[in-house]
Write an enzyme that holds these catalytic residues in place. Sequence first.
Site, PDB file in Angstrom:
ATOM      1  N   ASP A 209       0.792  -1.306   0.025  1.00  7.85           N
ATOM      2  CA  ASP A 209       0.082  -0.217   0.107  1.00  7.85           C
ATOM      3  C   ASP A 209       0.947   1.237  -0.140  1.00  7.85           C
ATOM      4  O   ASP A 209       2.124   1.013   0.000  1.00  7.85           O
ATOM      5  CB  ASP A 209      -0.789  -0.048   1.133  1.00  7.85           C
ATOM      6  CG  ASP A 209      -0.177  -0.158   2.476  1.00  7.85           C
ATOM      7  OD1 ASP A 209       0.344  -1.209   2.993  1.00  7.85           O
ATOM      8  OD2 ASP A 209       0.158   1.117   3.212  1.00  7.85           O
ATOM      9  N   ASP A 211       0.753   3.755   2.109  1.00 10.37           N
ATOM     10  CA  ASP A 211       0.440   4.284   3.813  1.00 10.37           C
ATOM     11  C   ASP A 211      -0.637   5.626   3.353  1.00 10.37           C
ATOM     12  O   ASP A 211      -1.423   5.435   2.554  1.00 10.37           O
ATOM     13  CB  ASP A 211       1.902   4.637   4.245  1.00 10.37           C
ATOM     14  CG  ASP A 211       1.755   4.819   5.649  1.00 10.37           C
ATOM     15  OD1 ASP A 211       1.271   3.681   6.105  1.00 10.37           O
ATOM     16  OD2 ASP A 211       2.365   5.679   6.426  1.00 10.37           O
TER      17      ASP A 211
HETATM   18  N1  LIG Z   1       1.104   1.032   5.578  1.00 13.59           N
HETATM   19  C1  LIG Z   1       1.916   0.280   6.470  1.00 13.59           C
HETATM   20  N2  LIG Z   1       2.408   0.635   7.637  1.00 13.59           N
HETATM   21  C2  LIG Z   1       3.095  -0.059   8.432  1.00 13.59           C
HETATM   22  N3  LIG Z   1       3.374  -1.341   8.266  1.00 13.59           N
HETATM   23  C3  LIG Z   1       2.786  -1.923   7.043  1.00 13.59           C
HETATM   24  N4  LIG Z   1       2.715  -3.123   6.486  1.00 13.59           N
HETATM   25  C4  LIG Z   1       2.090  -3.009   5.466  1.00 13.59           C
HETATM   26  N5  LIG Z   1       1.723  -1.867   5.044  1.00 13.59           N
HETATM   27  C5  LIG Z   1       2.085  -1.001   6.046  1.00 13.59           C
END
Ligand SMILES: Nc1ncnc2[nH]cnc12
Length: 291
Positions: A209, A211
């Site tokens: 992703d 974030d």
């Molecule tokens: N956006 C994210 N923040 C922290 N850990 C993750 N693991 C997978 N995506 C993440």
Amino acid sequence: MAKAVLGVIGGSGIYDLPGLAEVETLDVRSPWGEPSAPLKRGRIGATTIVFLPRHGAGHRLSPSDIDYRANIDALKRVGVTDLVSLSACGSYREDLPPGTFVLADQFIDRTFRRASSFFGAGCVAHVAFSDPVAPNLVARVARAAAAEGVAHVVGGAYVCMEGPQFSTRAESVAYKAMGAAIVGMTNMPEAKLAREAEIAYATVGMVTDYDAWRPHEAGVDVADILAVMRENGEKAARLIARLAADFPEEHEPCPVGSDRSLDFALVTAPEHRDPALLAKLDAVAGRVLGS
Ligand SMILES: Nc1ncnc2[nH]cnc12
Ligand SMILES: CSC[C@H]1O[C@H](OP(=O)(O)O)[C@H](O)[C@@H]1O
């Protein structure tokens, strides 16, 4: 040099390693605590592999509850020389979309409630950590990814947050501004402890992703993350199989000294060392303590 034993730590979505032959289950006891799960030792081709699912069977353990010291100590006890960490992560760069594997070369540690060293009162040690991953192991992982047609990038800083909640938008913008390429919740203190245990370490940050830093986009969507994680898991299994197929029989000396980090690290005078702590360090520091 020692016989190479390839360790693989499976992160979110990776609870076993398909393709592992002649599998034995090893219930390794550690003086540091309870490893996340029994170790699975087997072979791919001529390479011995030891697999450990970081969150335990069925994803029992949250990032803050994993006993990272017990995990690294247990892997050291069974002779792991080279360790690949498979880790789901968020991305701070448009050029690192979901599905990309980032072979991080730096870490930023933002964790605050984890035991992060094997050493301390009674045996103080300071290992060098400016170059936290083993470049030759990273190069092997990169070649395996290329051979399997897995989109990957070599280099980038992994910021490790405490979690378990994902970041706020403000935190996400701050981590990006710090220069991080990816974010996760588990590689610290894992990488620090691997260095103290003289195990060469490389991490595969498998982007799930973006974030929460993109102002006009939805934030983290957990359902989307889980879907991408499954696809990444299948690619990771192929990557590890290829890495193992081409792995050398003997551990290659690490150009940044991952495998001899304790040569000059112990600073407590021998007569002031605590015998109880020394006993617990038998696996991690046995090479320099002569235990
Ligand atoms: N956006 C994210 N923040 C922290 N850990 C993750 N693991 C997978 N995506 C993440
Ligand atoms: C299930 S997404 C968040 C979770 O995934 C990552 O775990 P791992 O590094 O073990 O793959 C991240 O660090 C979080 O723990």
